[in-house]
Design a protein around this motif. Sequence first.
Motif, short mmCIF file in Angstrom:
data_model
loop_
_atom_site.label_atom_id
_atom_site.label_comp_id
_atom_site.label_asym_id
_atom_site.label_seq_id
_atom_site.Cartn_x
_atom_site.Cartn_y
_atom_site.Cartn_z
N ASP A 83 1.01 -1.27 0.00
CA ASP A 83 -0.11 0.01 -0.13
C ASP A 83 0.93 1.05 0.01
O ASP A 83 0.18 2.45 0.34
N VAL A 84 2.08 1.84 -0.84
CA VAL A 84 2.62 3.09 -0.82
C VAL A 84 2.98 2.49 -2.27
O VAL A 84 2.41 1.94 -3.52
N ILE A 85 2.97 4.54 -2.22
CA ILE A 85 3.68 5.10 -3.90
C ILE A 85 4.64 5.52 -3.80
O ILE A 85 4.98 5.85 -2.87
N VAL A 86 5.85 5.17 -4.36
CA VAL A 86 7.12 5.94 -4.00
C VAL A 86 6.96 6.70 -5.84
O VAL A 86 7.00 6.61 -6.99
N GLN A 87 6.91 8.65 -5.09
CA GLN A 87 7.60 9.56 -5.95
C GLN A 87 8.53 9.36 -6.22
O GLN A 87 9.05 10.49 -7.68
N GLY A 88 9.88 9.32 -5.75
CA GLY A 88 11.42 9.46 -5.93
C GLY A 88 12.08 8.26 -6.40
O GLY A 88 11.64 7.06 -7.30
N ASP A 89 13.37 8.53 -7.09
CA ASP A 89 14.12 7.17 -7.15
C ASP A 89 14.48 6.28 -6.24
O ASP A 89 15.05 6.96 -5.65
N ILE A 90 13.87 5.59 -6.50
CA ILE A 90 14.27 4.16 -5.71
C ILE A 90 15.97 4.13 -5.05
O ILE A 90 16.72 3.22 -4.52
N GLN A 91 16.85 4.63 -6.32
CA GLN A 91 18.41 4.46 -6.27
C GLN A 91 18.54 5.44 -4.72
O GLN A 91 19.58 4.58 -4.17
N GLU A 92 18.12 6.40 -4.44
CA GLU A 92 18.03 7.13 -3.53
C GLU A 92 17.79 5.93 -2.00
O GLU A 92 18.18 6.08 -0.82
N LEU A 93 16.81 5.55 -2.01
CA LEU A 93 16.53 5.03 -0.58
C LEU A 93 17.66 3.03 -0.50
O LEU A 93 18.10 3.34 0.43
N TYR A 94 17.66 3.14 -2.08
CA TYR A 94 18.90 2.08 -1.95
C TYR A 94 20.09 2.61 -1.35
O TYR A 94 20.69 1.55 -0.73
N ASP A 95 20.35 3.73 -1.38
CA ASP A 95 21.54 4.13 -1.17
C ASP A 95 21.57 4.86 -0.06
O ASP A 95 22.68 5.09 0.80
N THR A 96 20.38 4.18 1.04
CA THR A 96 20.37 4.74 2.66
C THR A 96 21.88 3.50 3.16
O THR A 96 22.00 2.71 3.29
N LYS A 97 22.63 4.75 4.08
CA LYS A 97 23.54 3.70 4.78
C LYS A 97 22.89 3.68 6.29
O LYS A 97 22.43 3.63 6.91
N LEU A 98 23.53 2.12 5.75
CA LEU A 98 23.12 1.30 7.38
C LEU A 98 24.98 1.09 8.14
O LEU A 98 25.64 0.87 7.51
N MET A 99 24.46 1.55 9.24
CA MET A 99 25.99 1.27 10.82
C MET A 99 26.74 -0.21 10.43
O MET A 99 26.05 -1.02 10.15
N LEU A 100 27.42 -0.22 11.05
CA LEU A 100 28.08 -1.27 11.55
C LEU A 100 27.57 -1.99 12.03
O LEU A 100 26.77 -1.88 13.00
N GLY A 101 27.16 -3.65 11.18
CA GLY A 101 26.41 -4.43 12.71
C GLY A 101 25.09 -4.08 12.89
O GLY A 101 24.30 -4.48 13.24
N HIS A 102 24.56 -2.99 12.12
CA HIS A 102 23.18 -2.92 11.42
C HIS A 102 22.73 -3.95 10.72
O HIS A 102 22.65 -3.78 9.23
#
Length: 501
Positions: free
Chosen positions: A309-328
């Motif tokens: 039930d979502v709609i994406v209005q931005g470039d999904i590449q931006e979400l994919y580039d989210t940085k995960l901290m070490l150990g997360h």
Amino acid sequence: MHRASVAAAAPPPHLAWRGGAHGRDGRGDRGEESLVPPPEGHGRDGTLWAMNWGLLNILIPFWMVKSAVSAFLDSFTTKIKLPWIFKVQKVDLQDPLWHLRAMLETSEPLDLLYINCSSKVSCEKADLGDSYKVKKNSRKFKKIEGISDRRSQPNFNQILLFLLVVTICAILYKKAYKVSTLKNEPVAADDAEDSEEMEEEIPVVVCAAAGRMGAAMAAINSIYSNTDANVLFYVVGLRNTLSHIRKWIEHSKLREIKFKIVEFNPMVLKGKIRPDTARPELLQPLNFVRFYLPLLIHKHEKVIYLDDDVIVQGDIQELYDTKLMLGHAAAFSDDCDLPSTHEMVRSAGMQNTYMGFLDYRKKAIKDLGISPGTCSFNPGVIVANMTEWKHQRITKQLEKWMQRNVAENLYSSSLGGGVATSPMLIVFYGKHSHINPLWHIRHLGWSADARYSEHFLQEAKLLHWNGRHKPWDFPSVHPDLWESWFIPDPSGKFKLNRGGS
């Protein structure tokens, strides 16, 4: 934008691939033979060059070994006999010449003979007969070349040594030829692009339930239409919906996407879900697919999971580039991270803390040591690291809390987020990274009256209609934003509900 299909991989026992679809951009399947002409330098001239280069790579190592042996012999003045493939011997002219000649006549034929010239006998006056002659002088030794006609028969150990040297030379040649080929051969265009695509492929998991399949198709359409990234959709469904999913994709504009259809077996949830009649829709098996991401995804390090039930209005590449901290193992959007949503949360009476999801009257919850006022997060949008997820055994931890809830009723769907959110709040407490708040504007389905400003919705990267009031149903808020991405069902089974309209 390259859109092609990917062959399905073998799934775990409770999951089954159901194929993929070809893109229609003229690229064709990856299995096709390349029509790219052969690179320059690999015709007749190139083949001759490769043969010559290979010969050099055989002779040079052999010469180096032989030179090393010769240098080793320079430190001795006694007779040394080596394997026949080298045929090197060292003698001292202090011995009588007749004895030296007899020894040479009865020994194995030699390629090289070293004579100690430091003795009283002059090397120039040494008469060794016609079978041997002086090759060249050195500072201390005189090198003599043997031209005897006799040939001795090699023994078994000598044969093995010879084969070992040949094998080593062959390995050196193979490596050298491979390196030279990589340096000189132009990379085929399709191969280069395929390699690049594998590196940049973005896996997105979306569930397609029977009664709300149109939601999944709208979500996929919004993602695909707003990015140039190479997205691979994992569309998850139950067995009785797989043919419907495929027909919807292949007989609509979505036929250009790259996708895999995955069957989820609900038997994996047996004994892990507590019956609850408050919100039965939250007990649907596909609601727990997010717990089993490593079983769906095998070749990717990083994965995006989205509720349908979502709609994406931005470039999904931006979400994919989210940085995960070490150990997360995952990143979520906290329920307290965006001030613009606080007013809607208060007006709709929603919970945004752990108190709204867990029963703090139960000892098992108290023993967690989590403050009831801790800000919660919504697992409808997840960026996950599969390596950390498996290393920390996240799936096993989630299943443990599901089983404890069945036995102790630690949470229920009558609370804020149902039976899928609560175990994730426990397992990921204090151990998750954060998603940009604009990539998860939620609560649009919580009330049929509460609305965000149009300006705020335009800035949002992702809209989430979590709650009872879905945009394909009536009543709902901002249904126009969702419907602009909706793709009608080719089979006519899924229909929008617009009230009296």
